[in-house]
Scaffold this active site. Structure first.
Site, mmCIF file in Angstrom:
data_model
loop_
_atom_site.group_PDB
_atom_site.id
_atom_site.type_symbol
_atom_site.label_atom_id
_atom_site.label_comp_id
_atom_site.label_asym_id
_atom_site.label_seq_id
_atom_site.Cartn_x
_atom_site.Cartn_y
_atom_site.Cartn_z
ATOM 1 N N THR A 288 38.582 -20.929 14.011
ATOM 2 C CA THR A 288 39.636 -20.819 15.024
ATOM 3 C C THR A 288 40.669 -19.752 14.687
ATOM 4 O O THR A 288 41.179 -19.068 15.573
ATOM 5 C CB THR A 288 40.353 -22.184 15.179
ATOM 6 N N ASP B 20 30.817 -20.288 13.421
ATOM 7 C CA ASP B 20 31.563 -21.520 13.585
ATOM 8 C C ASP B 20 31.324 -22.367 12.344
ATOM 9 O O ASP B 20 30.219 -22.359 11.776
ATOM 10 C CB ASP B 20 31.082 -22.254 14.835
ATOM 11 N N SER B 21 32.327 -23.110 11.922
ATOM 12 C CA SER B 21 32.171 -23.848 10.667
ATOM 13 C C SER B 21 31.094 -24.921 10.746
ATOM 14 O O SER B 21 30.533 -25.327 9.732
ATOM 15 C CB SER B 21 33.499 -24.476 10.226
ATOM 16 N N GLN C 161 34.263 -45.685 1.511
ATOM 17 C CA GLN C 161 34.593 -45.206 2.851
ATOM 18 C C GLN C 161 36.101 -45.054 3.043
ATOM 19 O O GLN C 161 36.539 -44.400 3.989
ATOM 20 C CB GLN C 161 34.054 -46.185 3.907
ATOM 21 N N THR D 89 37.817 -25.158 10.112
ATOM 22 C CA THR D 89 38.311 -26.331 9.396
ATOM 23 C C THR D 89 37.295 -27.459 9.292
ATOM 24 O O THR D 89 37.366 -28.261 8.364
ATOM 25 C CB THR D 89 39.574 -26.881 10.089
ATOM 26 N N ASP D 90 36.347 -27.534 10.223
ATOM 27 C CA ASP D 90 35.484 -28.719 10.286
ATOM 28 C C ASP D 90 34.687 -28.960 9.006
ATOM 29 O O ASP D 90 34.503 -30.099 8.592
ATOM 30 C CB ASP D 90 34.527 -28.622 11.472
#
Length: 356
Positions: A22, A66-67, A286, A98-99
Site C-alpha cells: 500500500t 502484493d504482500s 492461539q 503489511t499483510d
C-alpha cells in the site's frame, strides 16, 4: 539511549528496497484506482527525504508484489539484494505490504546469518500519496533508524519492523489490525525503540552479534510445513487430512491458552503417529500474548507424551519461517527439534527451568 538524528554528521548510505504494498500506491486522478508508482521518482513524491541528509538509493521489484503474493521465492530475492549490496550501504529499508510482513521479517532474521547492519521493514495502511497517509512518517523514521550509529557502529543490527512510532524485532511481530495505523504488535518482547521528538532506543533489548563475522546469506527453505489451528469440535477428518499431507515435515499447531488441546484418544494417537513418522509438531498458543507451558495442565502434558514440542512464546509466523529454514538445510527431525528448543536470533524466550 536517546538519539537526535540531526546530531549525526556522517552521510549514511541507505538502500531502499520497494517490494510492493500500500505504501507505494498513488491514486489515479481519473479512475480513483490505487496504482503503484515508480520508486525511482521517490524524491519527487517525498521532498522530505532531501532534508534527511542521507544518500538513499532505491531498488524496486519488477513487477511489484502484493504482500499476499510474497513467499519463499520473494524472501530469497530480498536476501540476495541485501547480500549483493551489503558492503555498499550502511543499512537497508524494505518497503513491504503489511499483510505478510511479519512472515517475511521472521524469515529474513534466519536467512541473514551474522547480520551486523539494520534491515528495517516498514509500510503503511494508507498510500503515500494520500493526505492522511502514515507512510511518510513510517518511511522517514525507518530510514533514520537504518542510518543510526553510535561510535561508527549500527545501533540496531537486526531485522526489525517499524510501524506507528515503534521499532519491533521482526521475528516477534504479528499484524493485529487491518484498519488502524498501529497495525503491529510484539506482545512477548518489548519494543526496541520508540520514535517521538527523538528516537529512544532500548539498547538492552537490541540483539547484538557476539562476534563480527561476514554476512552469510541463506537461500534454502522447505515449504512442506502446515499450520493446524485447533477449535472446539474439530473433527478427526480435519486433523488427519493435515497430518497426512504428502511430504509434510513440520506442523505449527495453534493450541488453546498455555498450550492445551483436546485429550481425545483419536487426536493424541494421530499426533503420536505423525511424530513417529518424523513430522515435527510445534505447539504455539492461539493467544496474542503468553507462552506455551505444556507441564502446566494435564492436557498439555499429554501432548508432550505424544511427542509434540513446545514453541514457548514464539509467534506462528516465526515458527513457520524457522521450520522452513531448518528443514531447508537438510536437518533431521531430531536436529530440527533441538534447534526449535533454542533461540537462534532472539525469536523465542526459553525458560530457565527448561534449560536446566
Amino acid at each position: 539511549m536517546t538519539v537526535n538524528m540531526n546530531d549525526q554528521q556522517d552521510k549514511a548510505s541507505i538502500l531502499l528496497i520497494y517490494t510492493g504494498g500500500t505504501i507505494g500506491m498513488i491514486e489515479n486522478p481519473e479512475t480513483g484506482v490505487l496504482e503503484s508508482f515508480n520508486f525511482q521518482h521517490l524524491r519527487d513524491n517525498m521532498p522530505e527525504l532531501k532534508k534527511l541528509g542521507y544518500s538513499v538509493s532505491t531498488y524496486q521489484f519488477d513487477p511489484v508484489m502484493d504482500s499476499s503474493e510474497m513467499g519463499p521465492d520473494s524472501w530469497m530475492k530480498i536476501v540476495k539484494i541485501i547480500a549483493d549490496n551489503y558492503a555498499k550501504y550502511d543499512g537497508f529499508v524494505v518497503l513491504h505490504g503489511t499483510d505478510t510482513m511479519s512472515f517475511t521479517a521472521s524469515a529474513l532474521s534466519f536467512m541473514l546469518e551474522n547480520l551486523s547492519k539494520p534491515v528495517i521493514f516498514t509500510g503503511s495502511q494508507l498510500p503515500i500519496g494520500m493526505l492522511r497517509t502514515d507512510g511518510k512518517e513510517n518511511l522517514i523514521t525507518a530510514i533514520e533508524i537504518a542510518a543510526a550509529k553510535e561510535n561508527g557502529v549500527p545501533i540496531v543490527p537486526e531485522v526489525c519492523v517499524f510501524f506507528e512510532n515503534n521499532l519491533l524485532r521482526g521475528n516477534r511481530t504479528s499484524k493485529i489490525n487491518a484498519d488502524n495505523f498501529n497495525a503491529f504488535r510484539s506482545y512477548n518482547y518489548p519494543a526496541l525503540a520508540h520514535a517521538g521528538i527523538y528516537i529512544k532506543y532500548d539498547t538492552g533489548q537490541i540483539y547484538h552479534p557476539v562476534s563480527r563475522k561476514p554476512l552469510k546469506p541463506h537461500y534454502l527453505l522447505d515449504r512442506n510445513i502446515a499450520i493446524l489451528k485447533l477449535f472446539p469440535g474439530i473433527s478427526p477428518q480435519v486433523v488427519e487430512s493435515i497430518l497426512n499431507i504428502p511430504d509434510l515435515k513440520g506442523v505449527v499447531m495453534e493450541t488453546f491458552g498455555s498450550g492445551n488441546a483436546p485429550s481425545d484418544e483419536w487426536f493424541l494417537q494421530m499426533l503420536k503417529d505423525a511424530v513417529d513418522r518424523g513430522i515435527v509438531i510445534v505447539n504455539v498458543t492461539q493467544c496474542s500474548a503468553g507462552s506455551v507451558e505444556m507441564h502446566r495442565y494435564e492436557t498439555g502434558h499429554k501432548l508432550l507424551e505424544a511427542g509434540v514440542i513446545s514453541g514457548f512464546d514464539s509467534t506462528t509466523e516465526s515458527a513457520v519461517a524457522k521450520l522452513m529454514f531448518l528443514f531447508g538445510h537438510g536437518l533431521s527431525p531430531e536436529e530440527v527439534k533441538d534447534h526449535m528448543n533454542c533461540s537462534l536470533i532472539g525469536e523465542v524466550t526459553i525458560p530457565d527451568t527448561f534449560r536446566s
